[in-house]
Design a protein around this motif. Structure first.
Motif, PDB file in Angstrom:
ATOM      1  N   SER A  49       0.814  -1.222   0.000  1.00  0.00           N
ATOM      2  CA  SER A  49       0.000   0.000   0.000  1.00  0.00           C
ATOM      3  C   SER A  49       0.848   1.272   0.000  1.00  0.00           C
ATOM      4  O   SER A  49       0.332   2.358  -0.259  1.00  0.00           O
ATOM      5  CB  SER A  49      -0.921   0.000   1.221  1.00  0.00           C
ATOM      6  N   ASP A  50       2.142   1.148   0.279  1.00  0.00           N
ATOM      7  CA  ASP A  50       3.024   2.315   0.347  1.00  0.00           C
ATOM      8  C   ASP A  50       3.983   2.410  -0.835  1.00  0.00           C
ATOM      9  O   ASP A  50       4.970   3.155  -0.787  1.00  0.00           O
ATOM     10  CB  ASP A  50       3.853   2.278   1.639  1.00  0.00           C
ATOM     11  N   PHE A  51       3.729   1.666  -1.888  1.00  0.00           N
ATOM     12  CA  PHE A  51       4.624   1.621  -3.034  1.00  0.00           C
ATOM     13  C   PHE A  51       3.798   1.798  -4.299  1.00  0.00           C
ATOM     14  O   PHE A  51       2.944   0.965  -4.612  1.00  0.00           O
ATOM     15  CB  PHE A  51       5.366   0.282  -3.066  1.00  0.00           C
ATOM     16  N   ALA A  52       4.034   2.882  -5.013  1.00  0.00           N
ATOM     17  CA  ALA A  52       3.281   3.148  -6.240  1.00  0.00           C
ATOM     18  C   ALA A  52       4.240   3.284  -7.415  1.00  0.00           C
ATOM     19  O   ALA A  52       5.153   4.093  -7.395  1.00  0.00           O
ATOM     20  CB  ALA A  52       2.460   4.424  -6.091  1.00  0.00           C
ATOM     21  N   ALA A  53       4.043   2.450  -8.412  1.00  0.00           N
ATOM     22  CA  ALA A  53       4.777   2.540  -9.673  1.00  0.00           C
ATOM     23  C   ALA A  53       3.740   2.310 -10.761  1.00  0.00           C
ATOM     24  O   ALA A  53       3.219   1.194 -10.903  1.00  0.00           O
ATOM     25  CB  ALA A  53       5.890   1.498  -9.732  1.00  0.00           C
ATOM     26  N   ASP A  54       3.430   3.350 -11.500  1.00  0.00           N
ATOM     27  CA  ASP A  54       2.376   3.252 -12.498  1.00  0.00           C
ATOM     28  C   ASP A  54       2.598   2.051 -13.409  1.00  0.00           C
ATOM     29  O   ASP A  54       3.704   1.828 -13.890  1.00  0.00           O
ATOM     30  CB  ASP A  54       2.303   4.539 -13.321  1.00  0.00           C
ATOM     31  N   ALA A  55       1.550   1.300 -13.645  1.00  0.00           N
ATOM     32  CA  ALA A  55       1.654   0.041 -14.381  1.00  0.00           C
ATOM     33  C   ALA A  55       1.874   0.208 -15.876  1.00  0.00           C
ATOM     34  O   ALA A  55       2.292  -0.744 -16.538  1.00  0.00           O
ATOM     35  CB  ALA A  55       0.406  -0.798 -14.138  1.00  0.00           C
ATOM     36  N   THR A  56       1.640   1.417 -16.431  1.00  0.00           N
ATOM     37  CA  THR A  56       1.742   1.549 -17.888  1.00  0.00           C
ATOM     38  C   THR A  56       2.370   2.856 -18.360  1.00  0.00           C
ATOM     39  O   THR A  56       2.338   3.150 -19.552  1.00  0.00           O
ATOM     40  CB  THR A  56       0.345   1.438 -18.532  1.00  0.00           C
ATOM     41  N   LEU A  58       4.384   5.607 -20.048  1.00  0.00           N
ATOM     42  CA  LEU A  58       5.224   5.614 -21.249  1.00  0.00           C
ATOM     43  C   LEU A  58       5.211   4.281 -21.995  1.00  0.00           C
ATOM     44  O   LEU A  58       6.153   3.928 -22.696  1.00  0.00           O
ATOM     45  CB  LEU A  58       6.666   6.014 -20.923  1.00  0.00           C
ATOM     46  N   GLY A  59       4.123   3.517 -21.824  1.00  0.00           N
ATOM     47  CA  GLY A  59       3.981   2.254 -22.538  1.00  0.00           C
ATOM     48  C   GLY A  59       4.824   1.121 -21.980  1.00  0.00           C
ATOM     49  O   GLY A  59       4.934   0.066 -22.602  1.00  0.00           O
ATOM     50  N   VAL A  60       5.415   1.317 -20.814  1.00  0.00           N
ATOM     51  CA  VAL A  60       6.180   0.260 -20.150  1.00  0.00           C
ATOM     52  C   VAL A  60       5.241  -0.423 -19.164  1.00  0.00           C
ATOM     53  O   VAL A  60       4.668   0.235 -18.303  1.00  0.00           O
ATOM     54  CB  VAL A  60       7.418   0.830 -19.415  1.00  0.00           C
ATOM     55  N   HIS A  61       5.083  -1.734 -19.282  1.00  0.00           N
ATOM     56  CA  HIS A  61       4.142  -2.472 -18.447  1.00  0.00           C
ATOM     57  C   HIS A  61       4.860  -3.057 -17.233  1.00  0.00           C
ATOM     58  O   HIS A  61       5.623  -4.006 -17.344  1.00  0.00           O
ATOM     59  CB  HIS A  61       3.446  -3.562 -19.279  1.00  0.00           C
ATOM     60  N   ARG A  62       4.595  -2.441 -16.075  1.00  0.00           N
ATOM     61  CA  ARG A  62       5.241  -2.826 -14.822  1.00  0.00           C
ATOM     62  C   ARG A  62       4.332  -3.703 -13.979  1.00  0.00           C
ATOM     63  O   ARG A  62       3.116  -3.588 -14.047  1.00  0.00           O
ATOM     64  CB  ARG A  62       5.593  -1.577 -14.013  1.00  0.00           C
ATOM     65  N   THR A  63       4.972  -4.546 -13.158  1.00  0.00           N
ATOM     66  CA  THR A  63       4.234  -5.400 -12.227  1.00  0.00           C
ATOM     67  C   THR A  63       4.565  -4.955 -10.801  1.00  0.00           C
ATOM     68  O   THR A  63       5.345  -4.019 -10.590  1.00  0.00           O
ATOM     69  CB  THR A  63       4.621  -6.888 -12.409  1.00  0.00           C
ATOM     70  N   ARG A  64       4.034  -5.676  -9.830  1.00  0.00           N
ATOM     71  CA  ARG A  64       4.333  -5.379  -8.421  1.00  0.00           C
ATOM     72  C   ARG A  64       5.770  -5.737  -8.062  1.00  0.00           C
ATOM     73  O   ARG A  64       6.237  -5.415  -6.980  1.00  0.00           O
ATOM     74  CB  ARG A  64       3.363  -6.121  -7.497  1.00  0.00           C
ATOM     75  N   ARG A  96      20.290 -12.468 -13.429  1.00  0.00           N
ATOM     76  CA  ARG A  96      20.586 -13.028 -12.095  1.00  0.00           C
ATOM     77  C   ARG A  96      19.330 -13.368 -11.287  1.00  0.00           C
ATOM     78  O   ARG A  96      19.368 -14.280 -10.476  1.00  0.00           O
ATOM     79  CB  ARG A  96      21.442 -12.052 -11.287  1.00  0.00           C
ATOM     80  N   LEU A  97      18.252 -12.599 -11.502  1.00  0.00           N
ATOM     81  CA  LEU A  97      17.048 -12.786 -10.677  1.00  0.00           C
ATOM     82  C   LEU A  97      15.791 -13.131 -11.471  1.00  0.00           C
ATOM     83  O   LEU A  97      14.739 -13.378 -10.886  1.00  0.00           O
ATOM     84  CB  LEU A  97      16.776 -11.519  -9.857  1.00  0.00           C
ATOM     85  N   GLY A  98      15.883 -13.065 -12.789  1.00  0.00           N
ATOM     86  CA  GLY A  98      14.685 -13.273 -13.595  1.00  0.00           C
ATOM     87  C   GLY A  98      13.744 -12.083 -13.554  1.00  0.00           C
ATOM     88  O   GLY A  98      12.589 -12.181 -13.964  1.00  0.00           O
ATOM     89  N   LEU A  99      14.215 -10.956 -13.054  1.00  0.00           N
ATOM     90  CA  LEU A  99      13.383  -9.756 -12.976  1.00  0.00           C
ATOM     91  C   LEU A  99      13.153  -9.216 -14.386  1.00  0.00           C
ATOM     92  O   LEU A  99      14.091  -9.073 -15.177  1.00  0.00           O
ATOM     93  CB  LEU A  99      14.073  -8.697 -12.113  1.00  0.00           C
ATOM     94  N   ARG A 100      11.922  -8.943 -14.682  1.00  0.00           N
ATOM     95  CA  ARG A 100      11.592  -8.384 -15.996  1.00  0.00           C
ATOM     96  C   ARG A 100      12.273  -7.028 -16.170  1.00  0.00           C
ATOM     97  O   ARG A 100      12.281  -6.219 -15.256  1.00  0.00           O
ATOM     98  CB  ARG A 100      10.070  -8.208 -16.126  1.00  0.00           C
ATOM     99  N   ARG A 101      12.840  -6.789 -17.331  1.00  0.00           N
ATOM    100  CA  ARG A 101      13.505  -5.509 -17.606  1.00  0.00           C
ATOM    101  C   ARG A 101      12.530  -4.334 -17.446  1.00  0.00           C
ATOM    102  O   ARG A 101      12.924  -3.249 -17.058  1.00  0.00           O
ATOM    103  CB  ARG A 101      14.110  -5.520 -19.009  1.00  0.00           C
ATOM    104  N   GLU A 102      11.256  -4.597 -17.735  1.00  0.00           N
ATOM    105  CA  GLU A 102      10.227  -3.559 -17.587  1.00  0.00           C
ATOM    106  C   GLU A 102      10.033  -3.154 -16.130  1.00  0.00           C
ATOM    107  O   GLU A 102       9.489  -2.088 -15.857  1.00  0.00           O
ATOM    108  CB  GLU A 102       8.881  -4.048 -18.149  1.00  0.00           C
ATOM    109  N   ASP A 103      10.456  -3.995 -15.215  1.00  0.00           N
ATOM    110  CA  ASP A 103      10.274  -3.732 -13.792  1.00  0.00           C
ATOM    111  C   ASP A 103      11.492  -3.097 -13.133  1.00  0.00           C
ATOM    112  O   ASP A 103      11.619  -3.100 -11.912  1.00  0.00           O
ATOM    113  CB  ASP A 103       9.904  -5.030 -13.064  1.00  0.00           C
ATOM    114  N   VAL A 104      12.378  -2.544 -13.950  1.00  0.00           N
ATOM    115  CA  VAL A 104      13.574  -1.877 -13.428  1.00  0.00           C
ATOM    116  C   VAL A 104      13.466  -0.391 -13.757  1.00  0.00           C
ATOM    117  O   VAL A 104      13.586   0.020 -14.907  1.00  0.00           O
ATOM    118  CB  VAL A 104      14.868  -2.478 -14.032  1.00  0.00           C
TER     119      VAL A 104
END
Length: 126
Positions: A49-56, A58-64, A96-104
């Protein structure tokens, strides 16, 4: 000289968080020409609830799983160097972590050298 702040939603292991720091540090050395042993990082977890990163934005699709990285560093690096840094971090976290590039998400804050004190009340770079 860089100070890195790494923010993410709670729930990742200590090893996961430490790996983010390792990848970031390696990218700083290899692309930003940061000296070895110049590692200052603060990793903070937040309630969902204290972390906001818009999901879309500039057309970048972010996850939690989005990780927000802010690096304060001396000014003066070229656009090409900055782009190489962004890519090295995103690629490294993916490998190294499998983190999606969109989530960086990375933000650089450039400051003049006299804006640092590494201890003893001195401006070591001034």
């Amino acid at each position: 000289m860089p100070l890195a702040r790494i923010d993410l939603v709670k729930g990742k292991s200590a090893e996961y968080r430490h790996t983010i720091g390792d990848v970031l540090y390696d990218a700083m050395i290899n692309t930003l020409n940061v000296p070895k042993d110049d590692r200052f990082q603060i990793i903070t977890e937040h309630a969902d609830s204290d972390f906001a990163a818009d999901a879309t934005y500039l057309g970048v699709h972010r996850t939690r799983d989005c990780v927000i990285i802010q690096v304060t560093l001396n000014q003066g690096r070229t656009l090409e160097v900055k782009k190489a840094f962004y890519k090295a971090v995103a690629d490294g976290l993916h490998a190294r972590l499998g983190l999606r590039r969109e989530d960086v998400f990375i933000s650089l804050v450039e400051v003049a050298k006299e804006n640092w004190s590494f201890g003893n009340g001195e401006a070591q770079y001034a």
